[in-house]
Design a protein around this motif. Structure first.
Motif, PDB file in Angstrom:
ATOM      1  N   MET A 172      33.830  15.312 -29.788  1.00  0.00           N
ATOM      2  CA  MET A 172      34.806  15.146 -28.704  1.00  0.00           C
ATOM      3  C   MET A 172      35.312  16.501 -28.218  1.00  0.00           C
ATOM      4  SD  MET A 172      35.094  12.106 -27.720  1.00  0.00           S
ATOM      5  CE  MET A 172      36.533  12.285 -26.710  1.00  0.00           C
ATOM      6  N   LEU A 173      35.561  17.440 -29.119  1.00  0.00           N
ATOM      7  CA  LEU A 173      36.012  18.771 -28.738  1.00  0.00           C
ATOM      8  C   LEU A 173      34.954  19.479 -27.896  1.00  0.00           C
ATOM      9  CD1 LEU A 173      38.111  21.052 -28.964  1.00  0.00           C
ATOM     10  CD2 LEU A 173      36.920  21.783 -31.034  1.00  0.00           C
ATOM     11  N   ILE A 174      33.708  19.371 -28.317  1.00  0.00           N
ATOM     12  CA  ILE A 174      32.614  19.980 -27.545  1.00  0.00           C
ATOM     13  C   ILE A 174      32.542  19.354 -26.162  1.00  0.00           C
ATOM     14  CG2 ILE A 174      30.099  20.202 -27.422  1.00  0.00           C
ATOM     15  CD1 ILE A 174      30.168  20.495 -30.506  1.00  0.00           C
ATOM     16  N   VAL A 189      35.560  26.017 -14.031  1.00  0.00           N
ATOM     17  CA  VAL A 189      34.858  27.261 -13.776  1.00  0.00           C
ATOM     18  C   VAL A 189      33.687  27.072 -12.824  1.00  0.00           C
ATOM     19  CG1 VAL A 189      33.583  29.149 -14.865  1.00  0.00           C
ATOM     20  CG2 VAL A 189      35.563  28.168 -16.016  1.00  0.00           C
ATOM     21  N   ALA A 190      32.807  26.159 -13.119  1.00  0.00           N
ATOM     22  CA  ALA A 190      31.576  26.030 -12.341  1.00  0.00           C
ATOM     23  C   ALA A 190      31.822  25.417 -10.975  1.00  0.00           C
ATOM     24  CB  ALA A 190      30.554  25.217 -13.118  1.00  0.00           C
ATOM     25  N   LEU A 239      33.144  21.327 -22.591  1.00  0.00           N
ATOM     26  CA  LEU A 239      32.110  21.321 -21.559  1.00  0.00           C
ATOM     27  C   LEU A 239      32.637  20.780 -20.228  1.00  0.00           C
ATOM     28  CD1 LEU A 239      28.914  20.245 -23.508  1.00  0.00           C
ATOM     29  CD2 LEU A 239      29.426  22.472 -22.518  1.00  0.00           C
ATOM     30  N   VAL A 240      33.419  19.738 -20.275  1.00  0.00           N
ATOM     31  CA  VAL A 240      33.996  19.185 -19.043  1.00  0.00           C
ATOM     32  C   VAL A 240      34.956  20.195 -18.419  1.00  0.00           C
ATOM     33  CG1 VAL A 240      35.550  17.404 -18.163  1.00  0.00           C
ATOM     34  CG2 VAL A 240      33.674  16.774 -19.684  1.00  0.00           C
ATOM     35  N   PHE A 241      35.756  20.845 -19.235  1.00  0.00           N
ATOM     36  CA  PHE A 241      36.661  21.865 -18.714  1.00  0.00           C
ATOM     37  C   PHE A 241      35.889  22.989 -18.038  1.00  0.00           C
ATOM     38  CE2 PHE A 241      40.276  24.504 -18.274  1.00  0.00           C
ATOM     39  CZ  PHE A 241      39.874  25.800 -18.606  1.00  0.00           C
ATOM     40  N   LEU A 242      34.845  23.469 -18.696  1.00  0.00           N
ATOM     41  CA  LEU A 242      34.055  24.543 -18.100  1.00  0.00           C
ATOM     42  C   LEU A 242      33.404  24.092 -16.797  1.00  0.00           C
ATOM     43  CD1 LEU A 242      32.380  26.124 -21.246  1.00  0.00           C
ATOM     44  CD2 LEU A 242      34.203  27.087 -19.847  1.00  0.00           C
TER      45      LEU A 242
END
Length: 145
Positions: A116-118, A129-130, A122-125
């Motif tokens: 879940m942390l990963i 960001v992207a 990934l969703v945050f990035l």
């Protein structure tokens, strides 16, 4: 001692319950594979004396089932001398069941929280960001007047 005291069906069942083959039992107990087969088949020839055969049966029983405080095996592999009514009846066959399927991982396991942390990172990035880098609107060209 009489080697006929050994119950070959009990020896066979003990090995089958532990899900071991003859070779593995032989290695665990310091015997040969032929000696283990002889204990289960009530044959003669692999042991020098009947006493050694009884000692080997005790060794197999203690190794596979454990020992009681008095040193005797937990599982009895010997025939009883006090046989009452119904002597000579064959014991019911054991049915080996397949191992239960592996348990599913619960959502509160540490592996679940790591995944879940990963996922959250990934969703945050992706979102923070992207997305702004990929979809920024180009600024309009300056007007020359």
């Amino acid at each position: 001692m009489n080697a006929n005291l050994i119950d070959p069906q009990a020896m066979l069942r003990l090995r089958a319950i532990c899900k071991l083959d003859h070779a593995r039992v032989a290695r665990l107990c310091g015997l040969t594979e032929a000696q283990v087969r002889e204990l289960e088949a009530c044959e003669h020839g692999q042991f020098a004396t009947p006493d050694l055969k009884v000692q080997a049966a005790l060794k197999v029983a203690v190794t596979l089932s454990g020992a009681q405080p008095n040193g005797m095996p937990v599982v009895n592999v010997f025939r009883s001398r006090a046989v009452g009514k119904g002597a000579g009846l064959t014991l019911p066959h054991i049915r080996l069941e397949q191992a239960p399927p592996p348990k599913t991982k619960f959502p509160d396991s540490p592996e679940f929280f790591k995944m879940m942390l990963i996922f959250v990172v990934l969703v945050f990035l992706l979102v923070a960001v992207a997305m702004p880098l990929l979809y920024t609107l180009p600024s309009p060209p300056p007007k020359l007047s």
